[in-house]
Scaffold this motif. Sequence first.
Motif, mmCIF file in Angstrom:
data_model
loop_
_atom_site.group_PDB
_atom_site.id
_atom_site.type_symbol
_atom_site.label_atom_id
_atom_site.label_comp_id
_atom_site.label_asym_id
_atom_site.label_seq_id
_atom_site.Cartn_x
_atom_site.Cartn_y
_atom_site.Cartn_z
ATOM 1 N N VAL A 1 54.910 15.537 48.986
ATOM 2 C CA VAL A 1 53.753 16.277 49.513
ATOM 3 C C VAL A 1 53.870 16.482 51.012
ATOM 4 C CG1 VAL A 1 52.158 15.559 47.712
ATOM 5 C CG2 VAL A 1 52.388 14.174 49.774
ATOM 6 N N PHE A 2 54.679 15.665 51.666
ATOM 7 C CA PHE A 2 54.770 15.733 53.120
ATOM 8 C C PHE A 2 55.616 16.896 53.628
ATOM 9 C CE2 PHE A 2 53.999 11.133 52.237
ATOM 10 C CZ PHE A 2 52.650 11.169 52.589
ATOM 11 N N LEU A 3 56.025 17.783 52.731
ATOM 12 C CA LEU A 3 56.600 19.037 53.208
ATOM 13 C C LEU A 3 55.511 19.874 53.868
ATOM 14 C CD1 LEU A 3 55.890 21.755 51.270
ATOM 15 C CD2 LEU A 3 57.277 20.456 49.687
ATOM 16 N N GLY A 4 54.235 19.578 53.490
ATOM 17 C CA GLY A 4 53.130 20.099 54.276
ATOM 18 C C GLY A 4 52.507 21.381 53.820
ATOM 19 N N GLU A 5 52.516 22.376 54.731
ATOM 20 C CA GLU A 5 51.628 23.526 54.605
ATOM 21 C C GLU A 5 51.903 24.419 53.393
ATOM 22 O OE1 GLU A 5 51.824 22.464 59.019
ATOM 23 O OE2 GLU A 5 53.158 22.452 57.260
ATOM 24 N N ASP A 6 53.081 24.401 52.822
ATOM 25 C CA ASP A 6 53.349 25.252 51.655
ATOM 26 C C ASP A 6 52.475 24.875 50.459
ATOM 27 O OD1 ASP A 6 55.139 27.037 52.697
ATOM 28 O OD2 ASP A 6 56.921 25.939 52.057
ATOM 29 N N GLY A 7 51.982 23.666 50.431
ATOM 30 C CA GLY A 7 50.970 23.294 49.471
ATOM 31 C C GLY A 7 51.457 22.900 48.093
ATOM 32 N N GLY B 1 48.737 17.424 45.340
ATOM 33 C CA GLY B 1 48.814 17.543 46.778
ATOM 34 C C GLY B 1 47.840 18.567 47.325
ATOM 35 N N ALA B 2 48.093 19.025 48.543
ATOM 36 C CA ALA B 2 47.218 19.989 49.211
ATOM 37 C C ALA B 2 47.998 20.665 50.323
ATOM 38 C CB ALA B 2 45.986 19.291 49.779
ATOM 39 N N SER B 3 47.478 21.803 50.789
ATOM 40 C CA SER B 3 48.129 22.552 51.858
ATOM 41 C C SER B 3 47.574 22.125 53.202
ATOM 42 C CB SER B 3 47.904 24.056 51.643
ATOM 43 O OG SER B 3 48.469 24.798 52.705
ATOM 44 N N ALA B 4 48.406 21.458 53.989
ATOM 45 C CA ALA B 4 47.999 20.976 55.309
ATOM 46 C C ALA B 4 49.222 20.395 56.001
ATOM 47 C CB ALA B 4 46.907 19.907 55.184
ATOM 48 N N PRO B 5 49.162 20.220 57.340
ATOM 49 C CA PRO B 5 50.262 19.540 58.035
ATOM 50 C C PRO B 5 50.489 18.142 57.473
ATOM 51 C CG PRO B 5 48.834 20.652 59.599
ATOM 52 C CD PRO B 5 48.139 20.721 58.276
ATOM 53 N N ASP B 6 51.729 17.656 57.538
ATOM 54 C CA ASP B 6 52.078 16.404 56.881
ATOM 55 C C ASP B 6 51.282 15.207 57.410
ATOM 56 O OD1 ASP B 6 54.020 16.951 59.192
ATOM 57 O OD2 ASP B 6 54.456 14.858 58.789
ATOM 58 N N LYS B 7 51.001 15.188 58.710
ATOM 59 C CA LYS B 7 50.249 14.049 59.257
ATOM 60 C C LYS B 7 48.823 14.046 58.746
ATOM 61 C CE LYS B 7 53.001 13.253 63.416
ATOM 62 N NZ LYS B 7 54.138 14.043 62.930
ATOM 63 N N ASP B 8 48.226 15.228 58.576
ATOM 64 C CA ASP B 8 46.876 15.306 58.006
ATOM 65 C C ASP B 8 46.872 14.852 56.554
ATOM 66 O OD1 ASP B 8 46.042 16.281 60.444
ATOM 67 O OD2 ASP B 8 45.961 18.379 59.792
ATOM 68 N N LEU B 9 47.928 15.218 55.823
ATOM 69 C CA LEU B 9 48.019 14.798 54.432
ATOM 70 C C LEU B 9 48.172 13.283 54.321
ATOM 71 C CD1 LEU B 9 50.381 17.576 53.014
ATOM 72 C CD2 LEU B 9 47.932 17.323 52.572
ATOM 73 N N ALA B 10 48.995 12.701 55.201
ATOM 74 C CA ALA B 10 49.179 11.250 55.173
ATOM 75 C C ALA B 10 47.849 10.532 55.381
ATOM 76 C CB ALA B 10 50.183 10.838 56.246
ATOM 77 N N LYS B 11 47.069 11.024 56.298
ATOM 78 C CA LYS B 11 45.766 10.403 56.568
ATOM 79 C C LYS B 11 44.813 10.611 55.399
ATOM 80 C CE LYS B 11 42.122 10.219 60.073
ATOM 81 N NZ LYS B 11 41.641 10.758 61.378
ATOM 82 N N ALA B 12 44.766 11.838 54.878
ATOM 83 C CA ALA B 12 43.833 12.152 53.789
ATOM 84 C C ALA B 12 44.186 11.404 52.507
ATOM 85 C CB ALA B 12 43.827 13.654 53.526
ATOM 86 N N PHE B 13 45.487 11.207 52.250
ATOM 87 C CA PHE B 13 45.930 10.582 51.011
ATOM 88 C C PHE B 13 46.153 9.075 51.128
ATOM 89 C CE2 PHE B 13 48.041 14.852 49.671
ATOM 90 C CZ PHE B 13 46.794 15.349 49.302
ATOM 91 N N GLY B 14 45.882 8.515 52.287
ATOM 92 C CA GLY B 14 45.990 7.064 52.437
ATOM 93 C C GLY B 14 47.389 6.552 52.651
ATOM 94 N N PHE B 15 48.297 7.409 53.098
ATOM 95 C CA PHE B 15 49.654 6.956 53.400
ATOM 96 C C PHE B 15 49.761 6.600 54.884
ATOM 97 C CE2 PHE B 15 50.412 9.150 49.403
ATOM 98 C CZ PHE B 15 51.321 8.308 48.780
ATOM 99 N N THR B 16 48.919 5.663 55.284
ATOM 100 C CA THR B 16 48.952 5.137 56.640
ATOM 101 C C THR B 16 49.073 3.621 56.540
ATOM 102 O OG1 THR B 16 46.538 4.958 56.751
ATOM 103 C CG2 THR B 16 47.536 7.033 57.529
ATOM 104 N N ALA B 17 49.584 3.014 57.600
ATOM 105 C CA ALA B 17 49.870 1.583 57.552
ATOM 106 C C ALA B 17 48.627 0.745 57.320
ATOM 107 C CB ALA B 17 50.573 1.162 58.837
ATOM 108 N N ASP B 18 47.522 1.092 57.974
ATOM 109 C CA ASP B 18 46.325 0.266 57.819
ATOM 110 C C ASP B 18 45.740 0.384 56.413
ATOM 111 O OD1 ASP B 18 45.627 2.908 58.306
ATOM 112 O OD2 ASP B 18 43.821 2.420 59.441
ATOM 113 N N VAL B 19 45.761 1.594 55.830
ATOM 114 C CA VAL B 19 45.239 1.771 54.469
ATOM 115 C C VAL B 19 46.130 1.045 53.461
ATOM 116 C CG1 VAL B 19 44.774 3.448 52.634
ATOM 117 C CG2 VAL B 19 44.075 3.935 54.980
ATOM 118 N N VAL B 20 47.451 1.183 53.602
ATOM 119 C CA VAL B 20 48.374 0.502 52.697
ATOM 120 C C VAL B 20 48.216 -1.011 52.812
ATOM 121 C CG1 VAL B 20 50.811 0.005 52.259
ATOM 122 C CG2 VAL B 20 50.064 2.367 52.573
ATOM 123 N N ALA B 21 48.130 -1.517 54.032
ATOM 124 C CA ALA B 21 47.941 -2.956 54.223
ATOM 125 C C ALA B 21 46.643 -3.417 53.586
ATOM 126 C CB ALA B 21 47.958 -3.290 55.716
#
Length: 666
Positions: free
Chosen positions: A464-470, A637-657
């Motif tokens: 999904v982190f390819l990003g904007e293509d959706g 997935g969804a169409s958005a920049p990869d960093k926005d997707l990581a935050k929205a989908f919970g692929f961040t260190a604090d959420v995973v921890a």
Amino acid sequence: MHIDESTVKRAVHTIQMLAVDAVEKANSGHPGAPMGLASITFEIFTRHLRYDPKDPSWPDRDRFVLSAGHASMLLYSLLHLAGYDLSLDELKRFRQLGSRTPGHPEVHLTPGVEVTTGPLGQGISTAVGMAAALKMMEARFAGKGDVATARVFGIASDGDLMEGVSAEASSLAGHLGLSNLVFFYDDNRITIDGKTDLAFSEDVGKRYESYGWFVQSIDGHDHAQIRAALDAAVAEPRRPSLIVARTTIGYGSPGKANSAKAHGEPLGAKEVEATKKAIGWPTEPTFLVPDDVRAIFTTRQAEGQKAHETWKQAMRDLEQKDAEAAALYRRLVARDVPENLFDELVKAAPRKDAATRQHAGVIEQRAAALVPSLVGGSADLNPSTKTYIEGSPAIQKGAFDGRNIHFGVREHAMGAFVNGLALAGGFIPFGSTFLVFADYMRPAIRMAALSELHSVFVFTHDSVFLGEDGPTHQPIEHLWSLRLIPNVDVVRPADSLECAAAWAHALLRRSGPTALALTRQKVPELPRPEGFDPKVMLRGGYVLADSTTNPPAVVIIATGSEVGLAMEAKKILEAEGDRVRVVSMPCLEQFQRQDQAYREEVLPPGTPRVVIEAGVTAPWRALVGERGLVIGRDDFGASAPDKDLAKAFGFTADVVAGKIRVMRRA
């Protein structure tokens, strides 16, 4: 070799009745196509096809591809008569457990079978790749002697030419001008449902003319017409050839000729007897091969062995005149990979933050310098997949000495074409596209796995982190859809060092295809512990970072771009006093091949496990167990920049921890 017409007729009846008797004995199979095609294949095998059954892997032999794999008994009958190691007893064991005569031909099982066929369209499409490979070998040794002169002959059915993959491949064959490719189209106008005009009314000949093929139309039972068409096709210097042969399915059967009944079921005892009487063939014994018919093929076998000896002399001459060219020929045929390949690729790995597609592209250039057999291309995506081999042109009509192939937007054909390159010998081929389009290639990848081919498939934009293509371009189920195909190794590297291991694995593995899954987005270069041995990466899964005090209380397993995320989550959890091990798992299949002691050393039994991968979660549960945790995505997935997707989908260190923390307390 001159053969009188009465003997030709007996030979054709022999081919027909061997097929009929085998299908009848098995009470399963397709007798109609072999009966209709016996005249054509007799002329191919006795007039043009160069083969040596005592050495089925002779590099410069001609290839015969039965794309209509349901007519397998036609091929088995011919291989038996031609002198391959396929006894009459094996024909009698058609479609039986453990036989060398399965329902559809399998290249790794039966001597003389060049391509595994059955899924319609794959055979002719693979043959296009084979013909291109032979042209590429010819170009490398042009003017140095007749050491690379092989051709591809084949037969395709209505079903083959209805399937879209054959249209893509045939279009590419015409564009490239593969004049060493000669195919018959079995125009019997019958399918399983009935007559082909139920769903198929195009002019196939005109379609192939528009592709750039040399097209002829003949009566497929008239030997004079077959011979003339074959002679003209072989002499054609610029184009691939299609011979549209009007045939009768079940030819010779009084009750079932020209009917769908002759396609996919035995004729039946009464109809077999009636057919043999109608053509003047003894009803007993079954599996009859008259001496004069066997003599035809014995003579042809001797001619093939003479051609083989001529080629051996040409190779000896090449050794004397141009030792460097001879050495290259041997390296290509052996698909030689240097023993220090992995070490060299590790040296070439850029130690910096970057997308793994970029790392892999840099490493591929070093691999290409070390492995002359490495060739390939992309489905119109070189700027994205980073796979173009620098310093070499792309093949084109009349110029086949390059190492790059422009497949165009033809993923279906690319997969089969790559398999054809692998089957022809001389090359380790790759094809590249976005991972989501592996769906278009799945039949060819499955055939590569079944056939144990050294094919490489390079997939980028792997999550999904390819990003904007959706969602249309974001692969979710694709990593596991490939892992679920037996004998496919899926390698998803996390940084430049793992990209080196991924390419080494793909080039060294000869028993089946390898799929590389690479990121579009930048990933961090991962820290390794002091004394880290890079070779451990070749084991498929390894401890990247251990807990500060042992034993670990939890093991985080991650692949690709999620390995860096696992490392960040480890920092958070260990700051809170937890004991965390991070295991990078670039190739699950390779890890599962390791001995139990190593697997348990990496994944201690009883220690809670977490998997992080940005894709479907269900298959991972077998590894983590009921109490384990899988962090992934089960939507599109969804169409958005990869960093926005990581935050929205919970692929961040604090959420995973946080999720791991909750699991640990449960």
